[in-house]
Each structure stands twice: as structure tokens, then as C-alpha cells.
Design an enzyme around this catalytic site. Structure first.
Site, mmCIF file in Angstrom:
data_model
loop_
_atom_site.group_PDB
_atom_site.id
_atom_site.type_symbol
_atom_site.label_atom_id
_atom_site.label_comp_id
_atom_site.label_asym_id
_atom_site.label_seq_id
_atom_site.Cartn_x
_atom_site.Cartn_y
_atom_site.Cartn_z
ATOM 1 N N GLY A 6 0.874 -1.717 5.010
ATOM 2 C CA GLY A 6 1.326 -3.074 5.218
ATOM 3 C C GLY A 6 0.263 -4.099 5.509
ATOM 4 O O GLY A 6 0.400 -4.887 6.460
ATOM 5 N N GLY A 7 -0.821 -4.152 4.711
ATOM 6 C CA GLY A 7 -1.783 -5.228 4.775
ATOM 7 C C GLY A 7 -2.286 -5.509 6.177
ATOM 8 O O GLY A 7 -2.861 -4.647 6.853
ATOM 9 N N THR B 299 0.832 -1.181 0.000
ATOM 10 C CA THR B 299 0.000 0.000 0.000
ATOM 11 C C THR B 299 0.874 1.241 0.000
ATOM 12 O O THR B 299 2.028 1.184 0.394
ATOM 13 C CB THR B 299 -0.856 -0.017 1.293
#
Length: 531
Positions: free
Chosen positions: A433-434, A351
């Protein structure tokens, strides 16, 4: 403690210094941050700066986002918080029967491609809040796409890792590996197809993307390659203005976009921690980390069980924050790790993030992403549009609120965060970061507002990460005795030097005099810039 409310010491190994200024931009790529500052210097406000930054990021950090991304934003407009959900929905032809043969949702190809929403976010934010003409916001991005830009070291590393992943996608290889390999750090990469696409979006205020030539080219490619995306899906898309969820935590409150994003999980974890005494423990200590991770495990399970398209959720977000339920969850946390899987909350990966702030008090928290690196692997020929793989966020379990279906938003990992104090802005922030994002929000809020760490120190501190299987990963730099203390409390612990697991934070903290302290994470190649 300084009058600003934060400690200006730097107790962790640091590669960055915070930036103190009346106007500020912080993001994961320096060229994009410069584009935002240029917009401010040209008379734009924080929204203009955010959009110039976001659009530039699609060019200079293509391994994490692009024109084919989704986006979310929270804006402090000078008086109140306003939220924007610009995530796209699934194609109308997507049914469980169509996709059930996969067994689990795939991560690549057309069966992961949902409608891209980032362009609609740019248009909506500019129309409501912008001071500069919309086309002017594209100048830096188009320049870098046409003339090329020097690829950053972190971008180059991610790009290289993606090369093998998309070896079965010829248009991806032609577009992003034109010499048969990913560009190395310091090499110049130009993207003339994307320059033309950005120019078209700028001139038509996004109409070409959703209803015009670019929409037609996306459908043509989908039809040729067996995808379900159609012009009608694109034309149906709209970004939605939403009321941010605001959850009190001690002396402040954390605002998040309601699901389909996972920000509510950060609020659940903080609400639980509000019943515990972690603020009395040293940050990063074994007990502090234990209690934080135990609260986070409960919040993660709630996300997996309940979060989905808001129209499909069976429980309202507010019910997942119901005070008695939160108190019961907190009461169940002890000094040892709870058995796995975590208890259900009692109820009735890649992201870009950016934040901007201007001298008039406007602040923006914004995030956009292709999801897994470059996304689906689908690149629309001649356009530079790399389409996201957000459809991978659905599940194929009948009856689950997040089960795949037509015209539906999937569960989303990307979340912008915003902290207020007594109804006034305190901090705009995010952690890329997910699965790390909601966990990063918890760590930034507690370090800064419980312990007074300045934003750069909070960025620099080693992090914990509860993985999807509920292992506790500790970043290198955590003291060995903390890891041992967690093991003794019953946790499964992994210590790792892989900084990608721990995300990348960008923060702007509002100072009492109206200025800002901006910080950028050393785990990314970005920068905080101000004037």
C-alpha cells in the site's frame, strides 16, 4: 499469554483465521498462494515457493504487479538474513534537462518507465537458493495465463477503476480491456501473450527479457512511442545482494532493505518509539496512536528529505539511526501534536507482497510492484508486458538526492520486512500500500511484539495512516473517542471507510517449536495456506 508469546484471542472484527502449519505461504491472491504451496509439495523450499507465488501473481493480480515490475526480498537462509534489491534504474538518456518540462514527475507514459527488475529477482533468488528447476516455477502462472483464471472480487474492483485512467493508451486497452471493459469478478480472463513471455523467460533464465527478443521488443516500442528505454539499459541491469539494515526495538529487531526503499523510515519511527512508553498504553488508544503518529511524521519527513539511490544519498542510513539523534527526536515529542511540517531528524500505491516459510526453517519476505496499479499504462504489443511507472518516484528539484538522473534508482515505496529475536527469525511480513507500507510495519511490530497480539488479530485491527500532508487518517472501527482525543491533542483527523488507504498485511510468525502462524489481511482477497 500462550507459550508461543502471542495472545490467541481476537478482539477485533475478523473475517479470517490464522493458519498454523510447518510450511506456509501468505499472499494477496489465493491462486498465487496455492502455486507456492504446490512448489513446496513438489520438493521446493521457501524460496521456490516465493518465486512460484510471485510469478503467478503477475498473471492473477495484474492490477498491482507484473513482469514489468520491480522487486525486493529478504531471506532467512537458515543461518542469517540476506537482502536483495532488484529495483531497476532509469534509462541512460534520462537527464534533468530532458524531463524538467514536466514541472513534476509524471505518473504515466514512457517518462515514468524505469528498467523492470522483478525478473532479475526471480533469477537471482533461484540460482542462489532454489531447489527446483527454474522453469518449473512458472507452471502455475503459464497455466493461468493460457487457460484463464477467475478474476477475484478485489482485483476486479481495482481493474475497473483503472479503465478510465488509461483510456489514452491503446495497447493497454487492447490487452487488459479486450471487450471494452474490465473483467467482472468471477469472469475468466486469459492472457496468451503473457503466457508466451513467461515461457520465454523460463526457458532462457531471464536472458530474453534483458538481452534477447523481449528486450528488443521493448526497445522497438519505446523508439516508436518516444520513450528512452533501450536494450543497453536492460542489459546493464543487475539485482544487488545487500546487507539488510537491522534496528533493535525493545526485545526484537526489525530488518529492512536499505534505501532506495522506505523501510528505513519504519526503523526510524520504531527507534523513536523505543524511547517512549507506548507499550504501556492500550493498542489503538488515543495516546498510543498519538505517539505513534508523531514518531511516524518525523520518519516520513526524513524519508522525503534524504532517501534516494544509495549512491546519491548524502547521509548514510546508519546516520539517520544515530542514537543521540533518535533520542533528541523522541525528547521533542510531547502529549500534543507538533506543528507542521514535522521537525527534521537531527543529523551529523499498489503492490503485491508475499511471505513463505518451510519446515527446514527457511523464510522469505518478498514484494513486487508496478507502483501505481497497472503502472505506466505502457504495454509492449504482443508480449503482455505492462511496464512500471517507478520513475514517478523521482523529484525534479536540482540538488535533491532523489533528483532524476541517468542510470539511477528512484525512491521506492515497496519494502519487505523481517523481525528477529536474539538473532533468530521471529516473523516475516509486509504491508502493501504505497505510503502506508512503512507505517504498517510499525503497527504490526508494535501490536505483535509490544502487546502480544497474534498476527491475524494485528491484521484485523483498525489502522492509522499519516498522509503525505500529515493528516492522520483513521480507519472505520477506531473508537470515536480516540478520534476526538487526537483532535484535542492538535491533530487533523479524518475517519474513513476506504480500506485501500490502509494497505494489506501478510505475515508468517515463527512458533517456538519451529512451526508457523500465518495470517492474511481481509482488506485483500488473499489467503494464508499451509501444510
Amino acid at each position: 499469554m500462550h507459550a508461543s508469546g502471542i495472545d490467541w484471542s481476537f478482539p477485533y472484527a475478523s473475517k479470517r483465521a490464522p493458519v498454523l502449519a510447518r510450511n506456509a505461504v501468505a499472499t494477496s491472491q489465493p491462486l498465487a498462494a496455492s502455486a507456492g504451496i504446490e512448489a513446496l509439495r513438489n520438493g521446493g523450499n521457501a524460496v521456490d515457493a516465493a518465486l512460484a507465488t510471485a510469478i503467478a501473481l503477475t498473471v492473477v493480480e495484474p492490477c498491482n504487479n507484473g513482469v514489468g515490475s520491480d522487486a525486493f526480498a529478504i531471506v532467512w537462509d537458515g543461518e542469517r538474513l540476506v537482502g536483495l534489491n532488484a529495483s531497476g534504474r532509469s534509462p541512460a538518456a534520462w537527464t534533468l534537462d530532458r524531463l524538467a518540462h514536466h514541472g513534476v514527475m509524471p505518473h504515466k507514459g514512457w517518462d515514468t518507465v524505469t528498467v523492470p527488475g522483478a525478473v532479475s529477482a526471480w533469477v537471482a533468488l533461484s540460482r542462489r537458493f532454489g531447489a527446483l528447476p527454474f522453469p518449473e516455477l512458472f507452471s502455475a502462472a503459464i497455466h493461468y495465463a493460457r487457460s484463464g483464471f477467475h478474476v477475484g472480487h478485489e482485483t476486479a474492483a481495482i481493474w475497473a477503476r483503472a479503465a478510465d485512467s488509461f483510456s489514452d493508451f491503446p495497447t493497454f486497452l487492447d490487452h487488459f480491456l479486450p471487450d471494452g471493459r474490465a473483467p467482472a469478478a468471477g469472469e475468466v480472463f486469459a492472457n496468451p501473450d503473457l503466457a508466451e513471455t513467461l515461457d520465454s523467460i523460463a526457458r532462457t533464465a531471464g536472458e530474453s527479457f534483458y538481452r534477447g527478443e523481449l528486450a528488443e521488443r521493448m526497445e522497438t516500442t519505446a523508439r516508436l512511442e518516444g520513450g528512452a528505454l533501450r536494450r543497453s539499459d536492460l542489459a546493464r541491469h543487475c539485482a544487488d545482494w545487500v546487507e539488510p539494515l537491522v534496528q533493535p526495538y525493545r526485545s526484537v529487531a526489525l530488518a529492512e532493505i536499505p534505501p532506495n526503499g522506505q523501510g528505513l523510515a519504519a526503523q526510524i519511527a520504531l527507534a523513536i518509539l523505543g524511547h517512549l512508553d507506548t507499550h504501556r498504553d492500550a493498542p489503538g488508544s488515543a495516546r498510543w496512536t498519538h505517539l505513534q503518529t508523531e514518531a511516524m511524521k518525523i520518519a516520513i519527513r526524513a524519508a522525503f528529505d534524504h532517501f534516494a539511490d544509495p549512491n546519491a544519498m548524502r547521509l548514510a542510513p546508519e546516520s539517520l539511526l544515530e542514537p543521540r539523534s533518535i533520542a533528541a527526536a523522541a525528547a521533542g515529542i510531547t502529549e500534543t501534536a507538533a506543528p507542521l511540517p514535522p521537525v527534521a531528524l537531527p543529523t551529523s500505491q499498489d503492490t503485491v507482497y508475499l511471505t513463505t516459510a518451510d519446515a527446514n526453517g527457511m523464510m522469505v519476505s518478498m514484494i513486487q510492484s508496478n507502483y501505481m496499479g497497472f503502472g505506466s499504462g505502457i504495454v509492449v504489443p504482443g508480449t503482455g508486458i505492462a511496464l512500471q511507472n517507478r520513475g514517478a518516484g523521482f523529484v525534479l528539484r536540482p540538488g535533491h538526492p532523489n533528483v532524476v538522473g541517468p542510470n539511477k534508482r528512484p525512491y521506492h515505496t515497496i519494502i519487505p520486512g523481517f523481525v528477529t529475536r536474539n538473532g533468530s527469525p521471529a516473523m516475516s511480513f509486509g504491508v502493501m500500500g504505497g505510503h502506508m507500507q512503512h507505517q504498517g510495519h510499525v503497527q504490526m511490530v508494535t501490536r505483535i511484539f509490544d502487546h502480544g497480539e497474534n498476527p491475524q488479530a494485528a491484521c484485523d485491527a483498525p489502522r492509522w495512516h499519516v498522509t503525505p500532508d500529515f493528516t492522520v487518517a483513521l480507519e472505520n472501527g477506531y473508537p470515536h473517542n480516540v478520534a476526538q482525543g487526537l483532535v484535542e491533542r492538535g491533530h487533523t483527523v479524518e475517519v474513513t471507510a476506504d480500506h485501500r488507504l490502509f494497505g494489506g498485511a501478510q505475515l508468517i510468525y515463527r512458533l517456538p517449536d519451529g512451526g508457523y502462524c500465518a495470517a492474511s489481511d481481509h482488506r485483500k482477497e488473499g489467503a494464508a495456506i499451509g501444510f
